[in-house]
Design an enzyme around this catalytic site. Structure first.
Site, PDB file in Angstrom:
ATOM      1  NE  ARG A 103      -2.482  -1.911   3.049  1.00  0.00           N
ATOM      2  CZ  ARG A 103      -2.720  -2.072   4.401  1.00  0.00           C
ATOM      3  NH1 ARG A 103      -3.800  -1.436   4.982  1.00  0.00           N
ATOM      4  NH2 ARG A 103      -2.086  -3.105   5.144  1.00  0.00           N
ATOM      5  CB  THR A 129       3.432 -12.675  12.179  1.00  0.00           C
ATOM      6  OG1 THR A 129       2.208 -13.324  12.317  1.00  0.00           O
ATOM      7  CG2 THR A 129       2.708 -11.181  11.529  1.00  0.00           C
ATOM      8  CG  ASP A 171       4.680  -2.017   9.978  1.00  0.00           C
ATOM      9  OD1 ASP A 171       4.429  -2.780  11.079  1.00  0.00           O
ATOM     10  OD2 ASP A 171       3.875  -2.625   9.042  1.00  0.00           O
ATOM     11  CD  GLU A 193      -4.826 -11.686  13.103  1.00  0.00           C
ATOM     12  OE1 GLU A 193      -4.573 -10.649  12.303  1.00  0.00           O
ATOM     13  OE2 GLU A 193      -4.497 -11.563  14.137  1.00  0.00           O
ATOM     14  NE  ARG A 217      27.602  25.516  -3.306  1.00  0.00           N
ATOM     15  CZ  ARG A 217      28.412  25.582  -4.306  1.00  0.00           C
ATOM     16  NH1 ARG A 217      28.863  26.753  -4.712  1.00  0.00           N
ATOM     17  NH2 ARG A 217      28.916  24.603  -4.638  1.00  0.00           N
ATOM     18  CE  LYS A 243      33.704  25.069  -3.495  1.00  0.00           C
ATOM     19  NZ  LYS A 243      34.320  24.640  -4.791  1.00  0.00           N
ATOM     20  CG  ASN A 282      35.942  28.782  -7.343  1.00  0.00           C
ATOM     21  OD1 ASN A 282      35.346  29.611  -8.145  1.00  0.00           O
ATOM     22  ND2 ASN A 282      35.480  27.940  -6.360  1.00  0.00           N
ATOM     23  CE1 TYR A 283      35.962  23.907 -12.786  1.00  0.00           C
ATOM     24  CE2 TYR A 283      34.153  24.763 -13.879  1.00  0.00           C
ATOM     25  CZ  TYR A 283      35.017  23.797 -14.038  1.00  0.00           C
ATOM     26  OH  TYR A 283      34.551  22.559 -14.603  1.00  0.00           O
ATOM     27  CB  SER A 339      32.233  47.711  -3.584  1.00  0.00           C
ATOM     28  OG  SER A 339      31.880  48.041  -2.366  1.00  0.00           O
TER      29      SER A 339
HETATM   30  C1  UD1 Z   1      -0.721  -8.643  12.516  1.00  0.00           C
HETATM   31  C2  UD1 Z   1      -1.350  -9.440  13.632  1.00  0.00           C
HETATM   32  C3  UD1 Z   1      -2.504  -8.727  13.943  1.00  0.00           C
HETATM   33  C4  UD1 Z   1      -2.202  -7.452  14.660  1.00  0.00           C
HETATM   34  C5  UD1 Z   1      -1.624  -6.332  13.544  1.00  0.00           C
HETATM   35  C6  UD1 Z   1      -1.033  -5.348  14.235  1.00  0.00           C
HETATM   36  C7  UD1 Z   1      -0.814 -11.646  12.994  1.00  0.00           C
HETATM   37  C8  UD1 Z   1      -1.349 -13.229  12.297  1.00  0.00           C
HETATM   38  N1  UD1 Z   1      -1.735 -10.709  13.200  1.00  0.00           N
HETATM   39  O1  UD1 Z   1      -1.735  -8.321  11.554  1.00  0.00           O
HETATM   40  O2  UD1 Z   1      -3.298  -9.477  15.131  1.00  0.00           O
HETATM   41  O3  UD1 Z   1      -3.469  -6.510  14.935  1.00  0.00           O
HETATM   42  O4  UD1 Z   1      -0.466  -7.363  13.099  1.00  0.00           O
HETATM   43  O5  UD1 Z   1      -0.447  -4.378  13.034  1.00  0.00           O
HETATM   44  O6  UD1 Z   1       0.257 -11.656  13.332  1.00  0.00           O
HETATM   45  N2  UD1 Z   1       5.712  -9.942   8.634  1.00  0.00           N
HETATM   46  C9  UD1 Z   1       6.906 -10.397   8.143  1.00  0.00           C
HETATM   47  N3  UD1 Z   1       6.815 -11.949   7.562  1.00  0.00           N
HETATM   48  C10 UD1 Z   1       5.661 -12.264   7.244  1.00  0.00           C
HETATM   49  C11 UD1 Z   1       4.603 -11.476   7.556  1.00  0.00           C
HETATM   50  C12 UD1 Z   1       4.449 -10.318   8.323  1.00  0.00           C
HETATM   51  O7  UD1 Z   1       7.968 -10.263   8.476  1.00  0.00           O
HETATM   52  O8  UD1 Z   1       5.520 -13.461   6.652  1.00  0.00           O
HETATM   53  C13 UD1 Z   1       5.810  -8.709   8.948  1.00  0.00           C
HETATM   54  C14 UD1 Z   1       5.471  -7.434   8.476  1.00  0.00           C
HETATM   55  O9  UD1 Z   1       6.258  -6.554   7.493  1.00  0.00           O
HETATM   56  C15 UD1 Z   1       4.921  -6.321   9.338  1.00  0.00           C
HETATM   57  C16 UD1 Z   1       4.556  -7.240  10.585  1.00  0.00           C
HETATM   58  O10 UD1 Z   1       5.179  -8.493  10.403  1.00  0.00           O
HETATM   59  O11 UD1 Z   1       6.047  -5.554   9.836  1.00  0.00           O
HETATM   60  C17 UD1 Z   1       3.135  -7.676  10.736  1.00  0.00           C
HETATM   61  O12 UD1 Z   1       2.528  -7.812   9.471  1.00  0.00           O
HETATM   62  P1  UD1 Z   1       1.055  -7.607   8.730  1.00  0.00           P
HETATM   63  O13 UD1 Z   1       0.924  -8.608   7.669  1.00  0.00           O
HETATM   64  O14 UD1 Z   1       1.171  -6.392   8.562  1.00  0.00           O
HETATM   65  O15 UD1 Z   1       0.297  -8.349   9.886  1.00  0.00           O
HETATM   66  P2  UD1 Z   1      -1.292  -7.672  10.188  1.00  0.00           P
HETATM   67  O16 UD1 Z   1      -2.082  -8.734   8.921  1.00  0.00           O
HETATM   68  O17 UD1 Z   1      -1.542  -6.550   9.947  1.00  0.00           O
END
Ligand code: UD1
Ligand code: CA
Length: 459
Positions: A17, A81, A105, A156, A335, A353, A388-389, A407
């Site tokens: 996104r 995750t 993030d 979820e 600069r 500069k 200078n150049y 001046s």
């Molecule tokens: C997840 C949680 C959700 C929570 C939300 C908070 C799970 C199943 N769900 O959902 O309960 O409310 O975060 O923001 O955990 N990532 C990886 N590898 C993967 C998948 C994700 O590194 O395979 C990382 C993503 O880059 C991100 C974080 O994990 O930083 C969360 O992943 P994302 O897909 O945003 O989770 P949500 O579906 O939002």
């Protein structure tokens, strides 16, 4: 095996996104990549082993954080995750005790909150402690299903019943685990859910089934745990972070008549009683001393400004060092490589500069000084230019102490001006000038009486 508390930060997701060629966690917030904030918070809260799970644009992300402080974990396919933490299992072998899990993030999360979470987790001797928030609109988040203090499960949104969706307490994606418990529980995860992913959140129900304690700590301010998914949320986070930075500075004795328009990168240092007027930008590795006045529209990048200095409206300063009691601007451009030793004046429409300007020397109007070493107490008149150049190479101008430059003078570099000499206005200096001399290079003025009148009569 490394020593100290371990934290795993998830940053392998695609960040679709954001619609960007830049990895989501590298988008800057107040001058630093998003990922640097959770890393910093974990460090400040006492976590010494930092493990970051990367997948999408992994190379870009690892290159943005050089050094060996971080252990990078590769997650080639993003299967959820839970799978992300599984990928870190090897690097956690033999580790026991509290394991922190953060998302890359979620940049506004503060170290104090993590410290509170760690204290609560340890006190309660829980297998899992999840950081939660009350969200008036919980759409998209995992919901916390409780029985009193015990968390029964995290559902979820896509898997939730209508009744479960009414729950406003949500999972922030930040947890403390008992490492031994979670590493073994991960082995039992499956993909039997709406998204076909390994959900890390399923370890909560697994802990309950195993008779373990599961706990939740709710943050006071839900904006602290906002996740960044698109550029609107990025901008929202930037506004909140900027306010945090500005508020800290104001509590530290810095004045800002309109802090909503002052843009200061994370890490910029400013001394007491300095005033920052509206529309000031202070970026990168910048520091400002005490009692300075920074007027409206000033942009300072990677520069150091000492005490009692006044930067007037509309000036731009890059990679420069400005000493005490200087006056710069309005509309001056310093600069890279500009050094003002102290008590200097650089006036309007002056560009510098790579110059070293000794104590009390000044250029007050319409001047270009580049590649020059200038002594103390030198005065440059309006319209001085160091040439200078030559089209191929840059050459140096040296001006010794106490020189007075009239001046409209040009210095055709390389050239050296001896101390206490005087350069007459309108001179083009092509040869070295000895100390105490007068140098003058003007064509003798010719006056032809009545010339114009005669021309006018003819036509
Ligand atoms: C997840 C949680 C959700 C929570 C939300 C908070 C799970 C199943 N769900 O959902 O309960 O409310 O975060 O923001 O955990 N990532 C990886 N590898 C993967 C998948 C994700 O590194 O395979 C990382 C993503 O880059 C991100 C974080 O994990 O930083 C969360 O992943 P994302 O897909 O945003 O989770 P949500 O579906 O939002
Ligand atoms: Ca997801």
């Amino acid at each position: 095996m490394q020593k100290g508390l371990a934290a795993v930060i998830l940053a392998a997701g695609k960040g679709t996104r954001m619609r960007s060629a830049l990895a989501k966690v590298l988008h800057p917030i107040c001058g630093q990549p998003m990922l640097s904030y959770p890393l910093e918070a974990a460090k400040q809260a006492g976590f010494k082993q930092l493990k970051v799970v990367v997948g999408h644009q992994a190379e870009q992300v690892t290159e943005a954080f050089p050094g060996d402080e971080i252990t990078w974990i590769q997650q080639t396919d993003q299967l959820g995750t839970g799978h992300a933490l599984m990928c870190a299992a090897d690097s956690l072998r033999g580790y026991s005790g509290a394991l922190l899990l953060l998302c890359g993030d979620v940049p506004l999360l503060q170290a104090e909150t993590l410290e509170r979470l760690l204290r609560y987790h340890s006190q309660q001797q829980a297998a899992v402690t999840v950081l939660t928030a009350q969200m008036p609109n919980p759409a998209g988040y995992g919901r916390i299903i409780r029985d009193g203090e015990q968390v029964l499960q995290i559902v979820e949104e896509k898997d939730a019943t209508e009744e479960q969706r009414q729950v406003t307490e949500i999972n922030t994606g930040t947890y403390l685990f008992d490492a031994a418990f979670v590493l073994s529980a991960l082995k039992g995860l499956n993909k039997n859910n709406a998204q076909g992913e390994y959900y890390l959140t399923d370890v909560v129900a697994a802990a309950v089934a195993a008779g373990e304690k599961t706990r939740a700590l709710c943050v006071d301010d839900p904006t602290e745990v906002m996740g960044i998914n698109d550029r609107c949320q990025l901008a929202e986070a930037e506004v909140l972070m900027r306010w945090r930075i500005n508020a800290n500075l104001m509590f530290g004795g810095i004045s800002m008549p309109d802090p909503t328009t002052v843009y200061i990168d994370n890490g910029v240092e400013i001394g007491m009683d300095t005033i920052l007027h509206p529309n000031v930008h202070l970026r990168g590795k910048t520091s400002i001393g005490k009692n300075c006045i920074i007027e409206t529209g000033v942009v300072v990048v990677d520069s150091q400004i000492a005490d009692n200095t006044h930067i007037k409206a509309g000036s731009a300063i890059e990679e420069s060092q400005i000493g005490e009691n200087c006056k710069v601007g309005p509309m001056a451009h310093l600069r890279p490589g500009t050094v003002l030793v102290g008590n200097n004046k650089i006036g309007n429409f002056v560009e510098t500069k790579k110059i070293y300007l000794g104590e009390k020397s000044q250029a007050s109007h319409l001047t270009y000084l580049g590649d020059a070493e200038i002594g103390t107490n030198v005065n440059f008149g309006c319209g001085t230019i160091t040439c200078n150049y030559d089209g191929l190479n840059k050459h140096k101008t040296t001006v010794e102490d106490d020189v007075f430059v009239g001046s409209d003078c040009q210095f055709i570099a390389p050239v050296k001006i001896g101390r206490n000499s005087l350069i007459a206005a309108g001179s083009t200096i092509t040869k070295d000038v000895p100390a105490d001399a007068l140098a003058l290079s003007r064509v003798e003025q010719t006056v032809i009486a009545g010339w114009r009148l005669r021309k006018q009569k003819k036509s």
